[in-house]
Scaffold this active site. Sequence first.
Site, short mmCIF file in Angstrom:
data_model
loop_
_atom_site.label_atom_id
_atom_site.label_comp_id
_atom_site.label_asym_id
_atom_site.label_seq_id
_atom_site.Cartn_x
_atom_site.Cartn_y
_atom_site.Cartn_z
N SER A 145 1.18 -1.18 -0.03
CA SER A 145 -0.10 -0.16 0.39
C SER A 145 0.82 1.73 0.04
O SER A 145 -0.01 1.96 -0.80
CB SER A 145 -0.60 -0.16 1.36
OG SER A 145 -0.30 -0.48 2.47
N ARG B 49 1.90 1.20 -7.42
CA ARG B 49 1.78 -0.10 -7.58
C ARG B 49 1.54 -1.05 -8.36
O ARG B 49 1.21 -2.02 -9.24
CB ARG B 49 1.22 -0.57 -6.38
CG ARG B 49 1.77 -1.27 -5.76
CD ARG B 49 -0.21 -1.80 -4.73
NE ARG B 49 -0.06 -3.65 -4.56
CZ ARG B 49 -0.75 -3.51 -3.16
NH1 ARG B 49 -1.55 -2.80 -2.84
NH2 ARG B 49 -0.64 -4.78 -2.52
N GLY C 15 -14.96 7.48 -31.32
CA GLY C 15 -15.28 6.97 -32.80
C GLY C 15 -16.76 7.06 -32.79
O GLY C 15 -17.05 7.29 -34.15
N GLU D 29 -6.19 -4.76 -24.93
CA GLU D 29 -5.19 -5.93 -23.65
C GLU D 29 -4.35 -4.74 -22.61
O GLU D 29 -4.97 -4.68 -21.45
CB GLU D 29 -4.00 -6.15 -24.58
CG GLU D 29 -4.30 -7.73 -25.48
CD GLU D 29 -2.34 -7.86 -25.77
OE1 GLU D 29 -1.21 -7.00 -25.34
OE2 GLU D 29 -2.70 -9.05 -25.59
N HIS E 160 2.37 -3.83 -11.18
CA HIS E 160 1.75 -4.93 -11.87
C HIS E 160 1.61 -4.93 -13.16
O HIS E 160 2.07 -6.87 -13.46
CB HIS E 160 0.59 -5.06 -11.46
CG HIS E 160 -0.12 -6.59 -11.26
ND1 HIS E 160 -0.25 -7.11 -10.98
CD2 HIS E 160 -2.13 -6.16 -11.72
CE1 HIS E 160 -1.32 -8.45 -11.31
NE2 HIS E 160 -1.80 -7.58 -12.11
N ARG F 70 3.52 -7.09 -18.81
CA ARG F 70 3.28 -7.13 -19.58
C ARG F 70 4.74 -6.76 -20.27
O ARG F 70 4.56 -6.38 -21.17
CB ARG F 70 2.44 -5.51 -20.41
CG ARG F 70 0.98 -6.37 -20.18
CD ARG F 70 0.76 -6.70 -20.22
NE ARG F 70 -0.74 -7.52 -20.28
CZ ARG F 70 -1.76 -8.12 -20.99
NH1 ARG F 70 -1.35 -8.44 -21.74
NH2 ARG F 70 -2.72 -8.07 -20.31
#
Length: 245
Positions: A68, A190, A103, A88, A194, A199
């Site tokens: 935290s 944080r 759009g 994604e 992740h 990724r």
Amino acid sequence: MTETPEPAKPSFRSDVTVDLVKHSAGDADVLFAARVSTAGEQSLEEVTKDPERSKGLINFLMRDRHGSPFEHNSMTFFISAPIFVFREFMRHRVGWSYNEESGRYRQLEPVFYVPDESRRLVQQGRPGKYEFVEGTRAQHELTGRVMEDSYRQAYEAYQEMLAAGVAREVARSVLPVGLYSSMYATCNARSLMHFLGLRTQHELATVPSFPQREIEMVGQRMEEHWARLMPLTHAAFNKNGRIAP
């Protein structure tokens, strides 16, 4: 007599861009948040102290996964990337806020993604255990030609419907996910850690990840900005296996 503007012609890119538009983020933010546990209101003094003296605490928090204190900061990025990257990206919901161009409310510009020669094209192996390898020159030429032809045809159909008075929100249905879009994305350290753990591929990661290359490009550029803002936190992230606390 007013001249009718020429219809926009498709253009093609292979890059992504990430701009840090605003932030409130520094290593000291982690320190005052953590030390309120033991120092109460005196923890506010950490805001004006040199965080270098307390890098051991940051490393301890990262190593033992006290997460935290890494949430008390904010970074807002402006990102330009193909739509399939954003689809994604938006699977990351906790600790993230998004606003993307629409759009429905504007005519979308004909800018499309075509991978350059550095993009590995061929997938080998079974699901869950595969790798990408270099494509041949013929495969790269085919990919570029087919994608560009498809993009041109799709955008011509889009313009034809708009010219006939069809609503933008309907006409956009013919456009492919290789179209570039733009969005603001706001996160804290944080939630960014992740994201990066999933990724990006990295030699220091203790848990392997297999991201699509195009979203990894976005992650790498975001990480460059973050590393300059919070160098001690970034170093602790790498030291402890690139696992979000």
